[in-house]
Design a protein around this motif. Structure first.
Motif: not given
Length: 94
Positions: A60-85
């Motif tokens: 999974l590749t995560f990126r924000r368009g307005d600033r550097t994505i934080t590790a916490a944001e990437a981890e939150e998105a990863r958890r959301a993906v796992l919950a969806a799966l």
């Protein structure tokens, strides 16, 4: 892109009948604004994965368009993906 991306590799165990296309569709349906791409890496069958199940690895590749994505944001998105799966295809983190 102006801001760097972060990548997370994930492996989940699913029933043998679940296709990669099902997994990718479930991830994309989550419509996470920071998700840039989903890339299939491998499939594994064998010990310790139970018979009738398989392990699918993907990146999974995560990126924000307005600033550097934080590790916490990437981890939150990863958890959301796992919950969806888990909800959509019965996946369990390997």
């Amino acid at each position: 892109p102006q801001y760097p991306a972060t990548r997370r590799d994930v492996a989940v165990v699913v029933d043998e009948g679940v296709r990669w296309a099902d997994v990718e569709k479930a991830i994309r349906q989550e419509a996470l604004p920071v998700l840039e791409s989903v890339e299939f890496l491998s499939v594994y069958r064998g010990d310790p994965v139970p018979e009738g199940r398989k392990s699918l690895a993907f990146s999974l590749t995560f990126r924000r368009g307005d600033r550097t994505i934080t590790a916490a944001e990437a981890e939150e998105a990863r958890r959301a993906v796992l919950a969806a799966l888990e909800r959509r295809v019965g996946a369990v983190l390997r």
